[in-house]
Design a protein around this motif. Structure first.
Motif, PDB file in Angstrom:
ATOM      1  N   LEU A  80      28.550  -7.200   3.221  1.00 45.89           N
ATOM      2  CA  LEU A  80      29.996  -6.269   2.932  1.00 45.89           C
ATOM      3  C   LEU A  80      30.030  -4.922   3.334  1.00 45.89           C
ATOM      4  N   GLU A  81      30.303  -4.162   3.409  1.00 48.82           N
ATOM      5  CA  GLU A  81      30.934  -2.215   3.040  1.00 48.82           C
ATOM      6  C   GLU A  81      32.563  -2.478   3.797  1.00 48.82           C
ATOM      7  N   ILE A  82      33.410  -2.064   3.223  1.00 54.07           N
ATOM      8  CA  ILE A  82      34.583  -1.445   2.790  1.00 54.07           C
ATOM      9  C   ILE A  82      34.899  -0.222   2.846  1.00 54.07           C
ATOM     10  N   VAL A  83      34.753   0.594   3.999  1.00 51.88           N
ATOM     11  CA  VAL A  83      35.372   1.692   4.676  1.00 51.88           C
ATOM     12  C   VAL A  83      36.746   2.158   4.412  1.00 51.88           C
ATOM     13  N   VAL A  84      37.537   3.445   3.309  1.00 54.28           N
ATOM     14  CA  VAL A  84      38.585   3.348   3.567  1.00 54.28           C
ATOM     15  C   VAL A  84      38.357   5.256   4.686  1.00 54.28           C
ATOM     16  N   ILE A  85      39.333   4.808   5.363  1.00 55.10           N
ATOM     17  CA  ILE A  85      39.430   6.063   6.282  1.00 55.10           C
ATOM     18  C   ILE A  85      40.873   7.360   6.047  1.00 55.10           C
ATOM     19  N   ASP A  86      40.394   8.223   4.899  1.00 57.29           N
ATOM     20  CA  ASP A  86      41.089   8.782   4.868  1.00 57.29           C
ATOM     21  C   ASP A  86      42.309   9.833   6.028  1.00 57.29           C
ATOM     22  N   ASP A  87      42.749  10.070   6.358  1.00 59.89           N
ATOM     23  CA  ASP A  87      43.250  11.103   7.851  1.00 59.89           C
ATOM     24  C   ASP A  87      44.050  12.125   6.747  1.00 59.89           C
ATOM     25  N   HIS A 106      29.706  -1.080  -2.682  1.00 57.74           N
ATOM     26  CA  HIS A 106      30.645  -1.773  -1.530  1.00 57.74           C
ATOM     27  C   HIS A 106      31.426  -1.249  -0.721  1.00 57.74           C
ATOM     28  N   ILE A 107      31.855   0.072  -1.581  1.00 61.66           N
ATOM     29  CA  ILE A 107      33.599   0.290  -1.151  1.00 61.66           C
ATOM     30  C   ILE A 107      33.713   1.975  -0.376  1.00 61.66           C
ATOM     31  N   HIS A 108      33.598   2.338  -0.232  1.00 56.83           N
ATOM     32  CA  HIS A 108      33.088   3.796   0.467  1.00 56.83           C
ATOM     33  C   HIS A 108      35.037   4.646   0.422  1.00 56.83           C
ATOM     34  N   ALA A 109      35.301   6.066   0.156  1.00 61.75           N
ATOM     35  CA  ALA A 109      36.620   6.602   0.001  1.00 61.75           C
ATOM     36  C   ALA A 109      35.592   7.854   1.044  1.00 61.75           C
ATOM     37  N   PHE A 110      36.383   8.064   1.971  1.00 62.14           N
ATOM     38  CA  PHE A 110      35.644   8.200   3.647  1.00 62.14           C
ATOM     39  C   PHE A 110      36.706   9.400   3.333  1.00 62.14           C
ATOM     40  N   GLN A 111      36.657  11.165   3.293  1.00 61.59           N
ATOM     41  CA  GLN A 111      37.679  11.904   3.786  1.00 61.59           C
ATOM     42  C   GLN A 111      37.065  12.334   5.577  1.00 61.59           C
ATOM     43  N   ARG A 112      38.050  12.267   5.797  1.00 54.95           N
ATOM     44  CA  ARG A 112      37.193  13.608   7.244  1.00 54.95           C
ATOM     45  C   ARG A 112      37.055  14.654   7.546  1.00 54.95           C
ATOM     46  N   SER A 113      36.510  15.202   8.455  1.00 59.26           N
ATOM     47  CA  SER A 113      36.751  16.681   7.544  1.00 59.26           C
ATOM     48  C   SER A 113      37.752  17.072   8.813  1.00 59.26           C
ATOM     49  N   LYS A 114      38.029  18.698   7.491  1.00 63.65           N
ATOM     50  CA  LYS A 114      39.053  19.038   8.196  1.00 63.65           C
ATOM     51  C   LYS A 114      39.194  19.586   9.677  1.00 63.65           C
ATOM     52  N   SER A 115      37.577  20.079  10.140  1.00 64.90           N
ATOM     53  CA  SER A 115      37.532  21.143  11.304  1.00 64.90           C
ATOM     54  C   SER A 115      37.371  19.780  12.577  1.00 64.90           C
ATOM     55  N   ALA A 116      37.779  18.841  12.495  1.00 66.79           N
ATOM     56  CA  ALA A 116      37.572  17.681  13.427  1.00 66.79           C
ATOM     57  C   ALA A 116      39.257  18.013  14.296  1.00 66.79           C
ATOM     58  N   LEU A 117      38.758  18.508  15.734  1.00 69.98           N
ATOM     59  CA  LEU A 117      39.409  18.425  16.434  1.00 69.98           C
ATOM     60  C   LEU A 117      40.424  17.233  17.053  1.00 69.98           C
ATOM     61  N   ALA A 118      40.282  16.610  17.156  1.00 70.04           N
ATOM     62  CA  ALA A 118      41.469  15.536  17.021  1.00 70.04           C
ATOM     63  C   ALA A 118      41.627  14.670  15.965  1.00 70.04           C
ATOM     64  N   ARG A 119      43.008  14.158  16.195  1.00 67.00           N
ATOM     65  CA  ARG A 119      43.837  13.375  14.683  1.00 67.00           C
ATOM     66  C   ARG A 119      44.442  12.309  14.912  1.00 67.00           C
ATOM     67  N   GLY A 120      44.320  11.683  14.170  1.00 65.38           N
ATOM     68  CA  GLY A 120      45.095   9.740  14.547  1.00 65.38           C
ATOM     69  C   GLY A 120      43.820   8.883  14.414  1.00 65.38           C
ATOM     70  N   LYS A 121      44.630   7.958  14.767  1.00 61.23           N
ATOM     71  CA  LYS A 121      44.221   6.610  13.612  1.00 61.23           C
ATOM     72  C   LYS A 121      42.536   6.321  15.359  1.00 61.23           C
ATOM     73  N   ALA A 122      42.794   6.025  16.594  1.00 62.39           N
ATOM     74  CA  ALA A 122      41.408   6.141  16.912  1.00 62.39           C
ATOM     75  C   ALA A 122      40.653   7.251  17.102  1.00 62.39           C
ATOM     76  N   ALA A 123      40.539   8.281  16.942  1.00 60.04           N
ATOM     77  CA  ALA A 123      39.948   9.935  16.479  1.00 60.04           C
ATOM     78  C   ALA A 123      39.218   9.301  14.249  1.00 60.04           C
ATOM     79  N   ALA A 124      40.070   9.027  14.109  1.00 62.00           N
ATOM     80  CA  ALA A 124      39.660   8.425  12.355  1.00 62.00           C
ATOM     81  C   ALA A 124      38.538   7.866  12.273  1.00 62.00           C
ATOM     82  N   MET A 125      39.175   6.791  12.863  1.00 63.84           N
ATOM     83  CA  MET A 125      37.803   5.654  13.323  1.00 63.84           C
ATOM     84  C   MET A 125      36.546   5.746  14.047  1.00 63.84           C
ATOM     85  N   ASN A 126      36.401   6.365  14.888  1.00 69.06           N
ATOM     86  CA  ASN A 126      35.099   6.882  15.635  1.00 69.06           C
ATOM     87  C   ASN A 126      33.919   8.214  14.860  1.00 69.06           C
ATOM     88  N   GLU A 127      34.835   8.851  14.149  1.00 65.47           N
ATOM     89  CA  GLU A 127      34.113  10.146  12.977  1.00 65.47           C
ATOM     90  C   GLU A 127      33.274   9.183  11.747  1.00 65.47           C
TER      91      GLU A 127
END
Length: 421
Positions: A80-87, A106-127
């Motif tokens: 397992l790896e658990i990834v918390v995606i902070d948008d 096995h837990i990872h805290a991942f913060q989205r890039s501030k420069s990403a153009l798209a926001r939201g759940k779908a974009a966060a999961m894709n990144e």
């Protein structure tokens, strides 16, 4: 001429309502007379590596409970790896996730890039999917969901069949007695999961992928192009794409995740308005390809289309009601067949009672039924609003669904400029 037009409209309305009523009756009977397979057969050697994605935005009140539940799952931690995606949360969501990251390897805290153009759940999961690539299976869990220990292993077991591309589990509201609207959401969820999704799976039709507590093959997700960031309901759009790639979607009613239902009418309306418009969007995007796909059995193609049109039955219900009033009070020369209403109203009630009996619900929920069913008027209003906004091409506004215990926020803080849950 007017009578002819009204008669043609009546036939069309009756046809559509009859199709949905027959579907309800078939699904209710299937739910009653088929047995739940409580034991998913999981080969001992079949333990694929699973990446768990938990998209978050300002979820400090719930994220710790979600992670605690994930840590209790009956699945090998070395798989397992658990990834918390902070948008880009403005609260302490990221700090809480980082605390778990320090304690569990096995837990990872991942913060989205501030420069990403798209926001939201779908974009966060894709990144996140571009950064974390180990999992053969990807498991998606919303930040307010508390999965049961066996939820994941029950879903993963189905992937031993290579024809299966995705598997959804059951999502059940835990706060059904908080308010009348919470009880109504619980009833909606109960019918959808315990009757509609369950029967659709048993009949080999087209159960849909849900936004949380679902797994999908990573290779298939990459072939599809991951999540459609322009879709209002990325789960429905993904469902259509999976079927278009000739894979099967399964539903496992024994894989359970509990979540918080909206506890006020405003939250319910904003959430369901997005879902309603998202379903309409999915129809416009996919229905031609679904109906023309000869590799998919015709019953499955029809069911997938009906699922996408799910909210439109409310509009036909209202149209039939208006025609009835017209017949009774304005145009006596026009006759609407009143005898159909006991069928069109009775079958949904029959489905509700079947779901409550199968769930072995206590008397409390039965006593609330008159008040709960009055909330159907809110559902009708949402469908009419969605239709108006689609016709006028009004831009969609996304609002974060507030949780119990969330700090007070202004409407400006609630407003999300890209798609969120």
């Amino acid at each position: 001429m007017i009578i002819l037009i009204l008669n043609c409209l009546t036939i069309f309305v009756l046809l559509v309502l009859s199709i949905f009523s027959l579907r309800r009756f078939l699904f209710a009977l299937t739910a009653v007379f088929t047995r739940i397979d409580c034991e998913t057969i999981i080969p001992e050697a079949f333990r694929p590596f699973v990446t768990i994605l938990v998209p978050c935005h300002n979820e400090e009140t719930v994220i710790a409970e979600t992670l605690d539940a994930l840590l209790k799952m009956d699945y090998p931690r070395d798989k397992l790896e658990i990834v918390v995606i902070d948008d880009l949360s403005s609260d302490h969501t990221l700090k809480i996730a980082q605390r778990y990251e320090k304690e569990y390897s096995h837990i990872h805290a991942f913060q989205r890039s501030k420069s990403a153009l798209a926001r939201g759940k779908a974009a966060a999961m894709n990144e996140a999917l571009t950064k974390f690539t180990k999992g053969e299976i990807v498991y998606f869990v919303d930040a307010d969901h508390r999965v049961r220990p066996d939820a994941l292993i029950r879903l993963v077991g189905h992937f031993s069949n290579r024809e299966i591309g995705a598997v959804s589990g059951r999502c059940r509201p835990w706060n059904k007695y908080d308010a009348i609207i919470s009880s109504y959401v619980y009833l909606e969820s109960l019918i959808h999961h315990r009757v509609t999704m369950y029967a659709s799976d048993k009949l080999g039709l087209a159960p849909c992928i849900l936004g949380s507590n679902f797994c999908i093959r990573r290779a298939l997700l990459d072939r599809i192009g991951r999540f459609n960031e322009k879709s209002l309901t990325e789960d429905m759009d993904l469902t259509a794409s999976v079927y278009e790639h000739s894979y099967i979607v399964k539903y496992d009613v024994t894989s359970i995740s509990e979540h918080e239902a909206p506890h006020n009418v405003r939250s319910y309306m904003l959430q369901h308005l997005r879902w309603n418009r998202g379903f309409n969007q999915t129809v416009r995007t996919h229905w031609r390809r679904i109906l023309r796909d000869k590799s998919m059995p015709l019953p499955r193609r029809i069911e997938e289309t009906l699922v996408s049109l799910g909210y439109l039955d409310r509009l036909f219900f209202i149209t039939g009601f208006v025609l009835t009033l017209l017949s009774l009070f304005i145009m006596p020369s026009y006759r609407f067949p009143y005898w159909v209403w006991p069928i069109f109203l009775g079958l949904p009630l029959f489905q509700i009672l079947i779901a409550l009996i199968l769930e072995r619900e206590r008397m409390n929920i039965y006593l609330r039924l008159p008040l709960i069913l009055s909330m159907f008027s809110v559902d009708i209003l949402v469908s009419l609003t969605a239709l108006y906004q689609d016709i006028t091409q009004k831009p969609t506004r996304w609002y974060k669904t507030l949780r119990i215990g969330d700090r007070a926020t202004t409407e400006k803080e609630d407003l999300i400029t890209q798609g969120r849950k």
